[in-house]
Design an enzyme around this catalytic site. Structure first.
Site, PDB file in Angstrom:
ATOM      1  N   GLY A   1       0.866  -1.208   0.047  1.00  0.00           N
ATOM      2  CA  GLY A   1       0.063  -0.039  -0.055  1.00  0.00           C
ATOM      3  C   GLY A   1       0.889   1.326   0.039  1.00  0.00           C
ATOM      4  O   GLY A   1       0.336   2.413   0.372  1.00  0.00           O
ATOM      5  N   SER A   2       2.067   1.291  -0.529  1.00  0.00           N
ATOM      6  CA  SER A   2       2.905   2.352  -0.513  1.00  0.00           C
ATOM      7  C   SER A   2       2.283   3.537  -1.591  1.00  0.00           C
ATOM      8  O   SER A   2       2.341   4.670  -1.114  1.00  0.00           O
ATOM      9  CB  SER A   2       4.320   2.164  -0.551  1.00  0.00           C
TER      10      SER A   2
ATOM     11  N   LYS B   1     -17.088 -14.966  -8.680  1.00  0.00           N
ATOM     12  CA  LYS B   1     -16.341 -13.769  -8.877  1.00  0.00           C
ATOM     13  C   LYS B   1     -17.559 -12.794  -9.214  1.00  0.00           C
ATOM     14  O   LYS B   1     -17.453 -11.672  -8.777  1.00  0.00           O
ATOM     15  CB  LYS B   1     -15.092 -13.997 -10.334  1.00  0.00           C
TER      16      LYS B   1
ATOM     17  N   ARG C   1      -5.862  -8.463  -8.531  1.00  0.00           N
ATOM     18  CA  ARG C   1      -6.968  -9.512  -9.345  1.00  0.00           C
ATOM     19  C   ARG C   1      -7.365  -8.778 -10.554  1.00  0.00           C
ATOM     20  O   ARG C   1      -7.201  -7.510 -10.650  1.00  0.00           O
ATOM     21  CB  ARG C   1      -8.218  -9.483  -8.335  1.00  0.00           C
ATOM     22  N   LEU C   2      -7.901  -9.563 -11.601  1.00  0.00           N
ATOM     23  CA  LEU C   2      -8.233  -9.134 -12.759  1.00  0.00           C
ATOM     24  C   LEU C   2      -9.655  -8.700 -12.539  1.00  0.00           C
ATOM     25  O   LEU C   2     -10.422  -9.589 -12.093  1.00  0.00           O
ATOM     26  CB  LEU C   2      -8.140 -10.056 -13.792  1.00  0.00           C
TER      27      LEU C   2
ATOM     28  N   ASN D   1      -4.679   2.087 -13.520  1.00  0.00           N
ATOM     29  CA  ASN D   1      -3.567   1.194 -12.848  1.00  0.00           C
ATOM     30  C   ASN D   1      -2.257   1.815 -12.964  1.00  0.00           C
ATOM     31  O   ASN D   1      -1.902   2.475 -13.879  1.00  0.00           O
ATOM     32  CB  ASN D   1      -3.875  -0.203 -13.579  1.00  0.00           C
TER      33      ASN D   1
ATOM     34  N   HIS E   1       1.708   0.319 -13.187  1.00  0.00           N
ATOM     35  CA  HIS E   1       2.424  -0.836 -13.619  1.00  0.00           C
ATOM     36  C   HIS E   1       4.254  -0.420 -13.517  1.00  0.00           C
ATOM     37  O   HIS E   1       4.523   0.717 -14.147  1.00  0.00           O
ATOM     38  CB  HIS E   1       2.189  -1.567 -14.599  1.00  0.00           C
TER      39      HIS E   1
HETATM   40  C1  GRF Z   1       3.729  -1.231  -7.435  1.00  0.00           C
HETATM   41  O1  GRF Z   1       5.003  -1.514  -7.946  1.00  0.00           O
HETATM   42  C2  GRF Z   1       2.736  -1.038  -8.675  1.00  0.00           C
HETATM   43  O2  GRF Z   1       3.378  -0.449  -9.833  1.00  0.00           O
HETATM   44  C3  GRF Z   1       2.346  -2.386  -8.714  1.00  0.00           C
HETATM   45  O3  GRF Z   1       2.111  -3.113  -7.645  1.00  0.00           O
HETATM   46  C4  GRF Z   1       2.969  -2.486  -6.598  1.00  0.00           C
HETATM   47  C5  GRF Z   1       2.159  -2.160  -5.617  1.00  0.00           C
HETATM   48  O4  GRF Z   1       3.067  -1.481  -4.606  1.00  0.00           O
HETATM   49  N1  GRF Z   1       1.246  -2.394  -9.599  1.00  0.00           N
HETATM   50  P1  GRF Z   1       2.631  -0.773  -3.426  1.00  0.00           P
HETATM   51  O5  GRF Z   1       1.416  -1.794  -2.634  1.00  0.00           O
HETATM   52  O6  GRF Z   1       1.821   0.262  -3.679  1.00  0.00           O
HETATM   53  O7  GRF Z   1       3.684  -0.611  -2.301  1.00  0.00           O
END
Ligand code: GRF
Length: 187
Positions: A12-13, A61, A87-88, A103, A105
């Site tokens: 959750g950072s 689901k 989850r998708l 999202n 990534h």
């Molecule tokens: C992040 O690297 C994000 O890009 C990916 O999952 C990770 C989540 O990290 N989708 P956090 O839980 O926000 O620390």
């Protein structure tokens, strides 16, 4: 005032950074998780309502996603921010919130979709890494790209690389969310 829900499954950072950096004209009204995880502790610390929907508690689901949608509707959620949600989301959910789910990534998509993106890029000997924010569709780490930032790193230390990529994530995600909220306010 727009209402944002963050979906997370782990540390959750990103969630915490979005909360502490703040989005003007919006509030983080809800955290949704799919399990007991650290993101819930962060929500508690910031007095943000949180709900957990575990797949095992639902027959299908679809039933689980319908329950999530009910909570999102009750809270009048305008934007869904996936931040490490593992989850998708299925097509009916995605269509219900078309262009309102984003999202983040940790790669320059379309390179390195899925888990362990940073590690895979490092193992491939890359010197150029990055972060992508995109709209969510039915695919994994798919959907229209909103913005990417590059991270140049020439070393071999995965922890150092990860922390640089995460720093880039925090800055990019907050900026993109702010931009989307501002855009909504003017349309
Ligand atoms: C992040 O690297 C994000 O890009 C990916 O999952 C990770 C989540 O990290 N989708 P956090 O839980 O926000 O620390």
């Amino acid at each position: 005032m727009k209402n944002i829900a963050v979906f997370a499954s782990g540390t959750g950072s990103n969630f915490e950074q979005i909360v502490t950096r703040g989005i003007s004209g919006a509030r983080i009204s809800l955290l949704v998780t799919d399990k007991i995880c650290n993101a819930l502790t962060i929500a508690h610390r910031h007095a943000i309502p949180a709900v957990t929907f575990e797949r095992k508690d639902f027959e299908t689901k679809t039933a689980m996603e319908e329950a999530i949608i009910r909570v999102l509707e009750e809270r009048r959620i305008d934007l869904i921010v996936l931040a490490g949600y593992m989850r998708l989301l299925s097509p009916p959910f995605v269509h219900r919130y078309e262009n309102r789910i984003i999202n983040i990534h940790p790669s320059l998509l379309p390179l390195y979709k899925g888990k362990h993106a940073i590690q895979q890029a490092l193992e491939d000997g890359r010197k150029l890494y990055g972060v992508t924010v995109h709209y969510v569709n039915e695919g994994m780490d798919d959907g229209q790209i909103i913005e990417q930032v590059r991270v140049v790193y020439d070393g071999l230390d995965i922890e150092q690389l990860e922390s640089r990529v995460h720093e880039a994530e925090y800055e990019l995600y907050t900026r993109v969310i702010q931009h989307l909220v501002d855009q909504e306010a003017t349309t």
